[in-house]
Design a protein around this motif. Structure first.
Motif, PDB file in Angstrom:
ATOM      1  N   VAL A  83     103.121 -13.618  79.814  1.00  0.00           N
ATOM      2  CA  VAL A  83     102.481 -14.594  80.707  1.00  0.00           C
ATOM      3  C   VAL A  83     102.554 -14.111  82.153  1.00  0.00           C
ATOM      4  CG1 VAL A  83     102.692 -16.934  81.657  1.00  0.00           C
ATOM      5  CG2 VAL A  83     102.741 -16.587  79.182  1.00  0.00           C
ATOM      6  N   VAL A  84     103.699 -13.561  82.540  1.00  0.00           N
ATOM      7  CA  VAL A  84     103.850 -13.025  83.897  1.00  0.00           C
ATOM      8  C   VAL A  84     102.884 -11.850  84.106  1.00  0.00           C
ATOM      9  CG1 VAL A  84     105.437 -11.826  85.462  1.00  0.00           C
ATOM     10  CG2 VAL A  84     106.203 -13.848  84.210  1.00  0.00           C
ATOM     11  N   LEU A  85     102.797 -10.956  83.128  1.00  0.00           N
ATOM     12  CA  LEU A  85     101.885  -9.808  83.260  1.00  0.00           C
ATOM     13  C   LEU A  85     100.421 -10.261  83.332  1.00  0.00           C
ATOM     14  CD1 LEU A  85     103.531  -7.305  80.784  1.00  0.00           C
ATOM     15  CD2 LEU A  85     103.325  -7.036  83.258  1.00  0.00           C
ATOM     16  N   ILE A  86     100.045 -11.208  82.493  1.00  0.00           N
ATOM     17  CA  ILE A  86      98.674 -11.725  82.528  1.00  0.00           C
ATOM     18  C   ILE A  86      98.376 -12.363  83.885  1.00  0.00           C
ATOM     19  CG2 ILE A  86      97.126 -13.496  81.557  1.00  0.00           C
ATOM     20  CD1 ILE A  86      98.561 -12.884  78.811  1.00  0.00           C
ATOM     21  N   ALA A  87      99.327 -13.132  84.393  1.00  0.00           N
ATOM     22  CA  ALA A  87      99.142 -13.759  85.707  1.00  0.00           C
ATOM     23  C   ALA A  87      99.034 -12.706  86.811  1.00  0.00           C
ATOM     24  CB  ALA A  87     100.297 -14.721  85.997  1.00  0.00           C
ATOM     25  N   ALA A  88      99.820 -11.649  86.727  1.00  0.00           N
ATOM     26  CA  ALA A  88      99.768 -10.591  87.742  1.00  0.00           C
ATOM     27  C   ALA A  88      98.424  -9.865  87.698  1.00  0.00           C
ATOM     28  CB  ALA A  88     100.918  -9.609  87.531  1.00  0.00           C
ATOM     29  N   ILE A  89      97.937  -9.568  86.497  1.00  0.00           N
ATOM     30  CA  ILE A  89      96.639  -8.897  86.359  1.00  0.00           C
ATOM     31  C   ILE A  89      95.522  -9.814  86.862  1.00  0.00           C
ATOM     32  CG2 ILE A  89      94.950  -7.993  84.704  1.00  0.00           C
ATOM     33  CD1 ILE A  89      97.452  -7.129  82.994  1.00  0.00           C
ATOM     34  N   ALA A  90      95.573 -11.082  86.489  1.00  0.00           N
ATOM     35  CA  ALA A  90      94.561 -12.040  86.946  1.00  0.00           C
ATOM     36  C   ALA A  90      94.610 -12.186  88.466  1.00  0.00           C
ATOM     37  CB  ALA A  90      94.767 -13.393  86.269  1.00  0.00           C
ATOM     38  N   SER A  91      95.808 -12.180  89.020  1.00  0.00           N
ATOM     39  CA  SER A  91      95.962 -12.279  90.472  1.00  0.00           C
ATOM     40  C   SER A  91      95.348 -11.072  91.175  1.00  0.00           C
ATOM     41  CB  SER A  91      97.449 -12.394  90.822  1.00  0.00           C
ATOM     42  OG  SER A  91      97.644 -12.270  92.202  1.00  0.00           O
ATOM     43  N   ALA A  92      95.602  -9.880  90.643  1.00  0.00           N
ATOM     44  CA  ALA A  92      95.026  -8.674  91.243  1.00  0.00           C
ATOM     45  C   ALA A  92      93.501  -8.726  91.179  1.00  0.00           C
ATOM     46  CB  ALA A  92      95.552  -7.434  90.523  1.00  0.00           C
ATOM     47  N   TRP A  93      92.981  -9.169  90.053  1.00  0.00           N
ATOM     48  CA  TRP A  93      91.538  -9.300  89.871  1.00  0.00           C
ATOM     49  C   TRP A  93      90.967 -10.318  90.852  1.00  0.00           C
ATOM     50  CZ3 TRP A  93      89.148 -11.325  84.630  1.00  0.00           C
ATOM     51  CH2 TRP A  93      87.760 -11.183  84.657  1.00  0.00           C
ATOM     52  N   ALA A  94      91.593 -11.478  90.942  1.00  0.00           N
ATOM     53  CA  ALA A  94      91.104 -12.552  91.823  1.00  0.00           C
ATOM     54  C   ALA A  94      91.158 -12.149  93.298  1.00  0.00           C
ATOM     55  CB  ALA A  94      91.914 -13.820  91.603  1.00  0.00           C
ATOM     56  N   ARG A  95      92.138 -11.325  93.656  1.00  0.00           N
ATOM     57  CA  ARG A  95      92.271 -10.905  95.056  1.00  0.00           C
ATOM     58  C   ARG A  95      91.428  -9.681  95.388  1.00  0.00           C
ATOM     59  NH1 ARG A  95      97.829  -9.496  95.945  1.00  0.00           N
ATOM     60  NH2 ARG A  95      98.022  -9.356  93.686  1.00  0.00           N
ATOM     61  N   GLY A  96      90.669  -9.186  94.398  1.00  0.00           N
ATOM     62  CA  GLY A  96      89.776  -8.065  94.646  1.00  0.00           C
ATOM     63  C   GLY A  96      90.468  -6.719  94.740  1.00  0.00           C
ATOM     64  N   LEU A  97      91.693  -6.627  94.226  1.00  0.00           N
ATOM     65  CA  LEU A  97      92.378  -5.337  94.243  1.00  0.00           C
ATOM     66  C   LEU A  97      91.753  -4.430  93.203  1.00  0.00           C
ATOM     67  CD1 LEU A  97      96.112  -6.512  94.423  1.00  0.00           C
ATOM     68  CD2 LEU A  97      94.595  -5.871  96.312  1.00  0.00           C
ATOM     69  N   SER A  98      91.772  -3.156  93.456  1.00  0.00           N
ATOM     70  CA  SER A  98      91.255  -2.175  92.510  1.00  0.00           C
ATOM     71  C   SER A  98      92.453  -1.345  92.038  1.00  0.00           C
ATOM     72  CB  SER A  98      90.205  -1.287  93.185  1.00  0.00           C
ATOM     73  OG  SER A  98      89.649  -0.405  92.240  1.00  0.00           O
ATOM     74  N   ILE A  99      93.090  -1.828  90.949  1.00  0.00           N
ATOM     75  CA  ILE A  99      94.296  -1.172  90.460  1.00  0.00           C
ATOM     76  C   ILE A  99      94.239  -0.960  88.950  1.00  0.00           C
ATOM     77  CG2 ILE A  99      95.717  -2.166  92.301  1.00  0.00           C
ATOM     78  CD1 ILE A  99      96.935  -4.046  90.169  1.00  0.00           C
ATOM     79  N   ASP A 100      94.994   0.021  88.519  1.00  0.00           N
ATOM     80  CA  ASP A 100      95.270   0.207  87.095  1.00  0.00           C
ATOM     81  C   ASP A 100      96.542  -0.594  86.849  1.00  0.00           C
ATOM     82  OD1 ASP A 100      96.212   1.072  84.632  1.00  0.00           O
ATOM     83  OD2 ASP A 100      95.906   3.184  85.043  1.00  0.00           O
ATOM     84  N   CYS A 101      96.593  -1.363  85.781  1.00  0.00           N
ATOM     85  CA  CYS A 101      97.734  -2.262  85.565  1.00  0.00           C
ATOM     86  C   CYS A 101      99.062  -1.527  85.423  1.00  0.00           C
ATOM     87  CB  CYS A 101      97.503  -3.173  84.358  1.00  0.00           C
ATOM     88  SG  CYS A 101      97.723  -2.389  82.761  1.00  0.00           S
TER      89      CYS A 101
END
Length: 162
Positions: A83-101
């Motif tokens: 759940v923490v990892l999913i939230a972190a990935i969703a947060s990066a996506w929502a904030r427009g970051l361009s990262i590899d998880c």
């Protein structure tokens, strides 16, 4: 019988996920720091400690699940981690970051990460979360070493007094 099969597949699959993911991060601590930093969620003072501890936790979860010790608590811990990892990935996506998880090595800032990249990572982790939830309900599997995780128990024969 099919419940035991699904539980065994879920247990071994989650064990493999945590062991592979943890080992890759553990064996390349510098890259793990880069991956954790890319999320921009932790204060800089906590990035290195988190990057050091998280792979060890993944390895511990993987080992517990692989040998079948404390399957239900390991499944709960897996679910929380996912759940923490999913939230972190969703947060990066929502904030427009361009990262590899960095979930299975690598990680950090990269170019050309699109919606499908984030969505596929989230869907993959939701599948692992479903396996964790299954094991919370049905933790007993064949060949598990933990007494609360085995599908059978050995009971002593009762004797009849003559």
């Amino acid at each position: 019988m099919w419940i035991r099969i699904v539980s065994t597949v879920a247990r071994v699959t989650l064990a493999a996920v945590w062991l592979v993911s943890g080992w890759i991060k553990f064996s390349d601590p510098t890259q793990t720091v880069v991956a954790v930093r890319a999320y921009q969620l932790l204060p800089s003072d906590l990035v290195r400690p988190f990057a050091a501890v998280f792979p060890a936790l993944e390895l511990a979860l993987g080992l517990l699940l692989l040998v079948g010790l404390a399957v239900r608590p390991a499944a709960v811990a897996s679910a929380i981690g996912l759940v923490v990892l999913i939230a972190a990935i969703a947060s990066a996506w929502a904030r427009g970051l361009s990262i590899d998880c960095g979930c299975f090595g690598g990680g950090g800032v990269v170019n050309d990460v699109g919606a499908w990249d984030y969505l596929s990572e989230i869907l993959r982790d939701l599948g692992f979360l479903a396996a964790s939830a299954w094991l919370m309900v049905f933790p007993r599997t064949p060949l598990a070493l933990g007494p609360g995780s085995r599908t059978f128990s050995v009971r002593p024969q009762s004797t009849v007094a003559e």
